[in-house]
Design a protein around this motif. Structure first.
Motif, mmCIF file in Angstrom:
data_model
loop_
_atom_site.group_PDB
_atom_site.id
_atom_site.type_symbol
_atom_site.label_atom_id
_atom_site.label_comp_id
_atom_site.label_asym_id
_atom_site.label_seq_id
_atom_site.Cartn_x
_atom_site.Cartn_y
_atom_site.Cartn_z
ATOM 1 N N ALA A 287 -51.603 22.437 -38.393
ATOM 2 C CA ALA A 287 -52.660 22.189 -37.407
ATOM 3 C C ALA A 287 -53.020 23.420 -36.582
ATOM 4 O O ALA A 287 -54.138 23.514 -36.066
ATOM 5 C CB ALA A 287 -52.231 21.054 -36.466
ATOM 6 N N ILE A 288 -52.087 24.355 -36.457
ATOM 7 C CA ILE A 288 -52.321 25.522 -35.591
ATOM 8 C C ILE A 288 -52.231 26.818 -36.389
ATOM 9 O O ILE A 288 -51.867 27.863 -35.850
ATOM 10 C CB ILE A 288 -51.328 25.549 -34.410
ATOM 11 N N ALA A 289 -52.589 26.763 -37.668
ATOM 12 C CA ALA A 289 -52.344 27.895 -38.572
ATOM 13 C C ALA A 289 -52.875 29.233 -38.068
ATOM 14 O O ALA A 289 -52.147 30.238 -38.108
ATOM 15 C CB ALA A 289 -52.906 27.579 -39.963
ATOM 16 N N PRO A 290 -54.122 29.333 -37.580
ATOM 17 C CA PRO A 290 -54.595 30.646 -37.118
ATOM 18 C C PRO A 290 -53.758 31.208 -35.965
ATOM 19 O O PRO A 290 -53.429 32.397 -35.947
ATOM 20 C CB PRO A 290 -56.040 30.369 -36.689
ATOM 21 N N ALA A 291 -53.411 30.339 -35.010
ATOM 22 C CA ALA A 291 -52.601 30.789 -33.881
ATOM 23 C C ALA A 291 -51.199 31.177 -34.332
ATOM 24 O O ALA A 291 -50.633 32.176 -33.858
ATOM 25 C CB ALA A 291 -52.527 29.696 -32.811
ATOM 26 N N ALA A 292 -50.617 30.399 -35.240
ATOM 27 C CA ALA A 292 -49.284 30.717 -35.750
ATOM 28 C C ALA A 292 -49.283 32.077 -36.429
ATOM 29 O O ALA A 292 -48.385 32.905 -36.205
ATOM 30 C CB ALA A 292 -48.824 29.633 -36.721
ATOM 31 N N SER A 293 -50.289 32.326 -37.249
ATOM 32 C CA SER A 293 -50.376 33.604 -37.957
ATOM 33 C C SER A 293 -50.555 34.763 -36.985
ATOM 34 O O SER A 293 -49.883 35.802 -37.097
ATOM 35 C CB SER A 293 -51.536 33.556 -38.952
ATOM 36 N N ALA A 294 -51.452 34.594 -36.021
ATOM 37 C CA ALA A 294 -51.698 35.665 -35.052
ATOM 38 C C ALA A 294 -50.449 35.950 -34.229
ATOM 39 O O ALA A 294 -50.101 37.112 -33.981
ATOM 40 C CB ALA A 294 -52.864 35.286 -34.144
ATOM 41 N N ALA A 309 -47.957 34.384 -25.536
ATOM 42 C CA ALA A 309 -49.281 34.094 -24.960
ATOM 43 C C ALA A 309 -50.155 33.317 -25.942
ATOM 44 O O ALA A 309 -50.944 32.458 -25.544
ATOM 45 C CB ALA A 309 -49.965 35.393 -24.553
ATOM 46 N N ILE A 310 -50.016 33.615 -27.225
ATOM 47 C CA ILE A 310 -50.804 32.919 -28.250
ATOM 48 C C ILE A 310 -50.183 31.569 -28.594
ATOM 49 O O ILE A 310 -50.876 30.546 -28.659
ATOM 50 C CB ILE A 310 -50.930 33.779 -29.518
ATOM 51 N N LEU A 311 -48.874 31.558 -28.818
ATOM 52 C CA LEU A 311 -48.236 30.344 -29.318
ATOM 53 C C LEU A 311 -47.900 29.355 -28.201
ATOM 54 O O LEU A 311 -47.925 28.133 -28.436
ATOM 55 C CB LEU A 311 -46.961 30.720 -30.081
ATOM 56 N N GLY A 312 -47.627 29.875 -27.003
ATOM 57 C CA GLY A 312 -47.244 28.998 -25.903
ATOM 58 C C GLY A 312 -48.217 27.854 -25.635
ATOM 59 O O GLY A 312 -47.799 26.696 -25.505
ATOM 60 N N PRO A 313 -49.528 28.120 -25.546
ATOM 61 C CA PRO A 313 -50.475 27.033 -25.270
ATOM 62 C C PRO A 313 -50.547 25.974 -26.359
ATOM 63 O O PRO A 313 -51.061 24.878 -26.121
ATOM 64 C CB PRO A 313 -51.819 27.772 -25.153
ATOM 65 N N THR A 314 -50.044 26.277 -27.562
ATOM 66 C CA THR A 314 -50.085 25.281 -28.634
ATOM 67 C C THR A 314 -48.966 24.252 -28.520
ATOM 68 O O THR A 314 -49.024 23.204 -29.174
ATOM 69 C CB THR A 314 -49.986 25.951 -30.021
ATOM 70 N N VAL A 315 -47.958 24.552 -27.705
ATOM 71 C CA VAL A 315 -46.795 23.674 -27.640
ATOM 72 C C VAL A 315 -47.162 22.320 -27.040
ATOM 73 O O VAL A 315 -46.708 21.269 -27.523
ATOM 74 C CB VAL A 315 -45.648 24.343 -26.859
#
Length: 395
Positions: A287-294, A309-315
């Protein structure tokens, strides 16, 4: 352009919502990750198939494989035919094997594409599972079929084994037999009962620490045949404790969809590299593939600040998608794929798109926007309005 719509609230009222509309961060080009990262990938149902959706399985193969190519393009591996693909919740073994074969064939055209495939016992019904030997034979059937295709194995937790086992010795017997036959190192799979109630007491004990001792003993006895273990217990402390006890070179693949960011970042514990960090095998990465990759790209370049900073907001989004009943998380994963234009419809194998409420999906939409995960905000708003209209809400 301002993007607004009316969304349900958790109290059942309606309230206006205006999107932030920030596009996902793009991964740094050409960066090699310092973590192995598998996304457990969903399947795209075929909504035009003339079947009974609760009883039969129909897959849109073009859409399903296109999503796997999307994951590979982002540098993520594909964990195939796992619970995210609705294994055991609409996806049967014959269809799973076809899925594995098609994915392995597609991977041949993608340099560096990483695939590992779920090997289980789901063709063995609990009624027919009379003893441990039945479970061993069921594992061997799937193991032989996947290895014949050149696939690497993820040895999935077995409902049948949980049903027939009378204690740790039965687990030791099954895994000794399976691991001794494996052609190449496998990933073991420990799925907590919050994901599948039929797996309660896995490894022969309800106490997690006792169960962990059994699992670690099996791994230690076959360390050369174990690439790693994926655990999905949603308990970061248990994962860290187990990670620190793994034999040298055996990886911990986090399946913790609540705490993945800090587990992947790691704590640097000990002199053995695999003891201080987790690799990843996560349903939320679908579901969060672009953010995970970045984020993984930033971590590879040593910038842990940008990683968080990138992955934290997805949690927060992930915790919502995987909220109890956790086994219904697949609905949120497919909903995200629909919002982002990776499939044309919001229907699922087995009719599972009905397992979450409109309020749940509305909150998911808000959290996805807050985490910068709506790839085309205008399209996402249009599709959300379609869903709202289906439920009688004028957005």
């Amino acid at each position: 352009m301002t993007l607004s719509l009316t969304l349900p609230t958790p109290t059942g009222t309606l309230a206006p919502y205006t999107l932030r509309g920030t596009a996902p961060v793009k991964p740094p080009p050409g960066v090699k990750f310092t973590r192995i990262a598998y996304s457990a990938a969903h399947v795209v149902a075929d909504p035009l198939a003339a079947i009974d959706p609760w009883l039969q399985c129909a897959i849109d193969w073009d859409g399903t494989l296109a999503y796997r190519r999307h994951l590979w393009s982002l540098g993520l591996g594909v964990a195939e035919a796992m619970d995210t693909a609705q294994r055991g919740m609409g996806l049967d073994w014959p269809t799973s094997l076809t899925l594995i074969r098609r994915t392995l064939d597609a991977a041949k055209d993608v340099p560096g594409a990483l695939v590992a495939s779920g090997c289980g016992t789901d063709q063995l019904s609990l009624i027919d599972a009379k003893g441990v030997d039945d479970v061993i034979r069921a594992y061997e059937v799937q193991m032989e079929a996947i290895e014949a295709l050149g696939g690497r194995l993820i040895v999935m937790a077995s409902r049948a084994l949980a049903h027939v086992a009378r204690g740790p010795a039965d687990y030791e017997r099954v895994y000794d037999r399976i691991l001794s036959q494996a052609r190449q190192p496998v990933v073991l799979h420990w799925l907590g009962d919050m994901f599948d109630p039929a797996l309660a007491g896995y490894w022969g004990a309800k106490n997690i620490d006792t169960a962990m001792d059994t699992a670690l003993g099996i791994i230690a006895a076959h360390a050369h045949k174990v690439d790693g273990i994926k655990i999905s217990l949603l308990d970061k402390d248990k994962e860290i404790a187990m990670r620190r006890r793994l034999p040298p070179g055996v990886r911990m693949y986090t399946g913790d969809d609540f705490n993945y960011a800090e587990l992947i970042a790691g704590d640097g514990f000990g002199s053995e590299p695999t003891h201080g960090k987790s690799d990843a095998l996560l349903g939320i990465f679908d579901a969060i593939a672009p953010a995970a990759s970045a984020a993984l790209g930033e971590l590879a370049q040593g910038d842990t600040g940008k990683f968080h900073a990138i992955l934290g907001p997805t949690v927060a989004l992930s915790r919502h998608i995987f909220a109890a009943p956790t086994r219904f998380y697949k609905t949120g994963v497919v909903f995200m794929a629909w919002l982002n234009g990776h499939q044309k419809h919001f229907t699922m194998v087995g009719g599972q798109h009905s397992t979450r409420s409109l309020q749940h999906l509305a909150e998911l939409f808000r959290l996805a926007d807050a985490a910068n995960l709506l790839e085309q905000p205008e399209r996402a708003v249009g599709r959300m309005k379609t869903l709202l209209a289906l439920h009688g809400v004028e957005a």
